[in-house]
Motif scaffolding. Structure first.
Motif, mmCIF file in Angstrom:
data_model
loop_
_atom_site.group_PDB
_atom_site.id
_atom_site.type_symbol
_atom_site.label_atom_id
_atom_site.label_comp_id
_atom_site.label_asym_id
_atom_site.label_seq_id
_atom_site.Cartn_x
_atom_site.Cartn_y
_atom_site.Cartn_z
ATOM 1 N N ILE A 1 -4.453 4.601 19.664
ATOM 2 C CA ILE A 1 -3.359 5.568 19.748
ATOM 3 C C ILE A 1 -2.441 5.415 18.547
ATOM 4 C CG2 ILE A 1 -1.369 6.290 21.109
ATOM 5 C CD1 ILE A 1 -2.852 5.383 23.613
ATOM 6 N N THR A 2 -2.153 4.165 18.191
ATOM 7 C CA THR A 2 -1.279 3.911 17.043
ATOM 8 C C THR A 2 -1.916 4.411 15.754
ATOM 9 O OG1 THR A 2 -0.342 1.965 18.124
ATOM 10 C CG2 THR A 2 -0.078 2.126 15.732
ATOM 11 N N GLU A 3 -3.206 4.154 15.598
ATOM 12 C CA GLU A 3 -3.898 4.542 14.369
ATOM 13 C C GLU A 3 -3.886 6.047 14.154
ATOM 14 O OE1 GLU A 3 -7.827 3.044 14.182
ATOM 15 O OE2 GLU A 3 -7.200 0.963 13.934
ATOM 16 N N ILE A 4 -4.262 6.792 15.169
ATOM 17 C CA ILE A 4 -4.362 8.235 14.978
ATOM 18 C C ILE A 4 -2.982 8.866 14.857
ATOM 19 C CG2 ILE A 4 -4.435 8.950 17.402
ATOM 20 C CD1 ILE A 4 -6.689 10.901 16.547
ATOM 21 N N SER A 5 -1.983 8.309 15.536
ATOM 22 C CA SER A 5 -0.622 8.819 15.397
ATOM 23 C C SER A 5 -0.101 8.560 13.985
ATOM 24 C CB SER A 5 0.301 8.165 16.435
ATOM 25 O OG SER A 5 -0.130 8.454 17.742
ATOM 26 N N THR A 6 -0.411 7.375 13.470
ATOM 27 C CA THR A 6 0.015 7.046 12.117
ATOM 28 C C THR A 6 -0.694 7.919 11.096
ATOM 29 O OG1 THR A 6 0.440 4.753 12.767
ATOM 30 C CG2 THR A 6 0.189 5.189 10.420
ATOM 31 N N ALA A 7 -1.997 8.121 11.299
ATOM 32 C CA ALA A 7 -2.749 8.979 10.381
ATOM 33 C C ALA A 7 -2.191 10.396 10.373
ATOM 34 C CB ALA A 7 -4.224 8.995 10.782
ATOM 35 N N LEU A 8 -1.777 10.876 11.529
ATOM 36 C CA LEU A 8 -1.193 12.207 11.610
ATOM 37 C C LEU A 8 0.141 12.258 10.880
ATOM 38 C CD1 LEU A 8 -1.287 15.075 12.755
ATOM 39 C CD2 LEU A 8 -0.310 14.183 14.873
ATOM 40 N N ALA A 9 0.939 11.217 11.048
ATOM 41 C CA ALA A 9 2.245 11.170 10.382
ATOM 42 C C ALA A 9 2.109 11.098 8.868
ATOM 43 C CB ALA A 9 3.047 9.978 10.899
ATOM 44 N N GLU A 10 1.000 10.552 8.389
ATOM 45 C CA GLU A 10 0.814 10.372 6.955
ATOM 46 C C GLU A 10 0.107 11.538 6.278
ATOM 47 O OE1 GLU A 10 -1.125 6.594 6.568
ATOM 48 O OE2 GLU A 10 0.723 5.490 6.942
ATOM 49 N N ARG A 11 -0.198 12.591 7.026
ATOM 50 C CA ARG A 11 -0.735 13.791 6.402
ATOM 51 C C ARG A 11 0.341 14.426 5.523
ATOM 52 N NH1 ARG A 11 -5.720 14.182 5.696
ATOM 53 N NH2 ARG A 11 -5.354 16.406 5.309
ATOM 54 N N PRO A 12 -0.034 15.217 4.504
ATOM 55 C CA PRO A 12 0.964 15.833 3.621
ATOM 56 C C PRO A 12 2.013 16.600 4.431
ATOM 57 C CG PRO A 12 -1.235 16.162 2.738
ATOM 58 C CD PRO A 12 -1.412 15.546 4.090
ATOM 59 N N PRO A 13 3.285 16.432 4.108
ATOM 60 C CA PRO A 13 4.347 17.064 4.911
ATOM 61 C C PRO A 13 4.298 18.584 4.906
ATOM 62 C CG PRO A 13 5.238 16.091 2.899
ATOM 63 C CD PRO A 13 3.825 15.611 3.016
ATOM 64 N N GLU B 1 1.653 20.360 5.111
ATOM 65 C CA GLU B 1 0.491 20.818 5.863
ATOM 66 C C GLU B 1 0.906 21.352 7.225
ATOM 67 O OE1 GLU B 1 -3.963 19.025 5.868
ATOM 68 O OE2 GLU B 1 -2.419 17.736 6.733
ATOM 69 N N GLU B 2 0.303 22.471 7.624
ATOM 70 C CA GLU B 2 0.585 23.025 8.938
ATOM 71 C C GLU B 2 0.176 22.026 10.022
ATOM 72 O OE1 GLU B 2 2.032 25.806 9.952
ATOM 73 O OE2 GLU B 2 2.471 26.478 7.904
ATOM 74 N N PRO B 3 0.897 21.987 11.144
ATOM 75 C CA PRO B 3 0.582 21.015 12.197
ATOM 76 C C PRO B 3 -0.863 21.082 12.679
ATOM 77 C CG PRO B 3 2.728 21.988 12.596
ATOM 78 C CD PRO B 3 2.138 22.735 11.440
ATOM 79 N N LEU B 4 -1.382 22.295 12.902
ATOM 80 C CA LEU B 4 -2.760 22.408 13.378
ATOM 81 C C LEU B 4 -3.734 21.914 12.319
ATOM 82 C CD1 LEU B 4 -4.797 23.280 15.505
ATOM 83 C CD2 LEU B 4 -4.712 25.605 14.558
ATOM 84 N N ALA B 5 -3.467 22.201 11.057
ATOM 85 C CA ALA B 5 -4.326 21.728 9.977
ATOM 86 C C ALA B 5 -4.298 20.208 9.887
ATOM 87 C CB ALA B 5 -3.892 22.340 8.649
ATOM 88 N N ALA B 6 -3.141 19.613 10.122
ATOM 89 C CA ALA B 6 -3.033 18.156 10.097
ATOM 90 C C ALA B 6 -3.835 17.531 11.231
ATOM 91 C CB ALA B 6 -1.563 17.742 10.188
ATOM 92 N N LEU B 7 -3.727 18.111 12.417
ATOM 93 C CA LEU B 7 -4.512 17.620 13.549
ATOM 94 C C LEU B 7 -6.005 17.761 13.276
ATOM 95 C CD1 LEU B 7 -2.545 18.922 16.661
ATOM 96 C CD2 LEU B 7 -3.128 16.536 16.189
ATOM 97 N N ARG B 8 -6.386 18.884 12.708
ATOM 98 C CA ARG B 8 -7.788 19.106 12.380
ATOM 99 C C ARG B 8 -8.299 18.034 11.427
ATOM 100 N NH1 ARG B 8 -10.911 24.465 10.762
ATOM 101 N NH2 ARG B 8 -12.729 23.544 9.750
ATOM 102 N N ALA B 9 -7.560 17.757 10.375
ATOM 103 C CA ALA B 9 -7.996 16.784 9.383
ATOM 104 C C ALA B 9 -8.177 15.403 9.998
ATOM 105 C CB ALA B 9 -6.990 16.729 8.236
#
Length: 283
Positions: A92-104, A106-114
């Motif tokens: 849970i920590t890893e994927i949450s951190t990875a999401l937070a570190e996506r380019p600011p 980036e659209e939220p859905l695009a960040a989740l997709r990546a």
């Protein structure tokens, strides 16, 4: 999830270890050992339960099969049920951190997709059979199904908070982060389970990628009547719907006229009964 991890599940079933998307360096030696131990315990639990049945496997036996002490088992899992159905906190920590570190930007859905596709890309073919076994065990025991669903609530909450931070929204006040995450995870879970049960020629990232394409276009249907049609609008006509919907449906696809009629009839019936109880003649 790594190619050598036989216990991790795909992004849809359990957010298993998927490396470090978006990070420049991996976990330290101590953290890697902890993850190896957790995965070994989970694999042992799944295999023993598949062979003997849930009621016939003890925590001591799981620990012995993983070559650790019973005390070590309880350092990772409160019960054997958690070893089968739980979600690892570090995942849970890893994927949450990875999401937070996506380019600011980036659209939220695009960040989740990546993030989800990055994790799915690390799924190894030899993991699928163990996932199937685990899923069968969970489905065969209602209390495990409930525990599995409950474990997802903390995962969804963590992702909703991460989306909220990206958007400057409070998930407790604004529904957008919660709706986006719940919708995304429902799609990912469903398609990953279907993929692992009946894998086809498409890879898991390709399967999920097509699903994210559907979400990105607002769930409009494909084909001539959808966004690929001449008008580029849902239904292909290009004309805005009349107020209330010309087909008797409102904006969420609910038959509005029958509902309004039903409400009116119910109210009139209730008023009629109240007048009778008061000794009044109906009008």
């Amino acid at each position: 999830m790594t190619g050598k991890d036989p216990t991790a599940a795909p992004a849809a079933t359990v957010p298993g270890r998927a490396g470090e998307p978006g990070r420049s360096s991996g976990p330290g030696l101590r953290e890697r050992k902890k993850r190896q131990t957790r995965r070994a315990l989970r694999a042992a639990a799944i295999r023993l339960v598949a062979e003997r049945g849930l009621e016939n496997v003890s925590v001591d036996e799981i620990a012995a099969a993983a070559e650790v002490s019973t005390r070590t088992f309880f350092n990772y899992f409160p019960t054997k049920d958690d070893a089968i159905a739980g979600i690892d906190p570090e995942d849970i920590t890893e994927i949450s951190t990875a999401l937070a570190e996506r380019p600011p930007e980036e659209e939220p859905l695009a960040a989740l997709r990546a993030v989800m596709l990055d994790r799915a890309a690390l799924v190894a073919p030899d993991q699928v059979e163990l996932w199937r076994v685990r899923l069968a065990i969970i489905r065969a025991h209602p209390h495990l199904t409930m525990a599995y669903a409950a474990s997802w609530s903390s995962y969804e909450r963590a992702l909703a908070e991460a989306i909220g931070r990206r958007c400057g929204l409070d998930p407790d006040r604004d529904p957008y982060p919660v709706v986006l995450v719940a919708t995304t995870l429902a799609v990912v879970r469903t398609l990953t389970v279907r993929w692992q049960e009946s894998p086809d020629d498409a890879s898991l990232p390709d399967t999920l990628g097509r699903a994210f394409d559907i979400l990105a276009r607002g769930l409009a249907p494909p084909g001539p009547s959808g966004p690929s049609g001449p008008s580029g609008t849902l239904g292909g006509s290009g004309a805005p719907p009349e107020s209330g919907g010309s087909d008797g449906f409102d904006v969420v696809g609910t038959p509005n006229a029958p509902i309004m009629s039903s409400h009116r009839e119910h109210r009139e019936h209730r008023e009629h009964r109240e007048r009778e109880q008061r000794g009044q003649r109906p009008e």
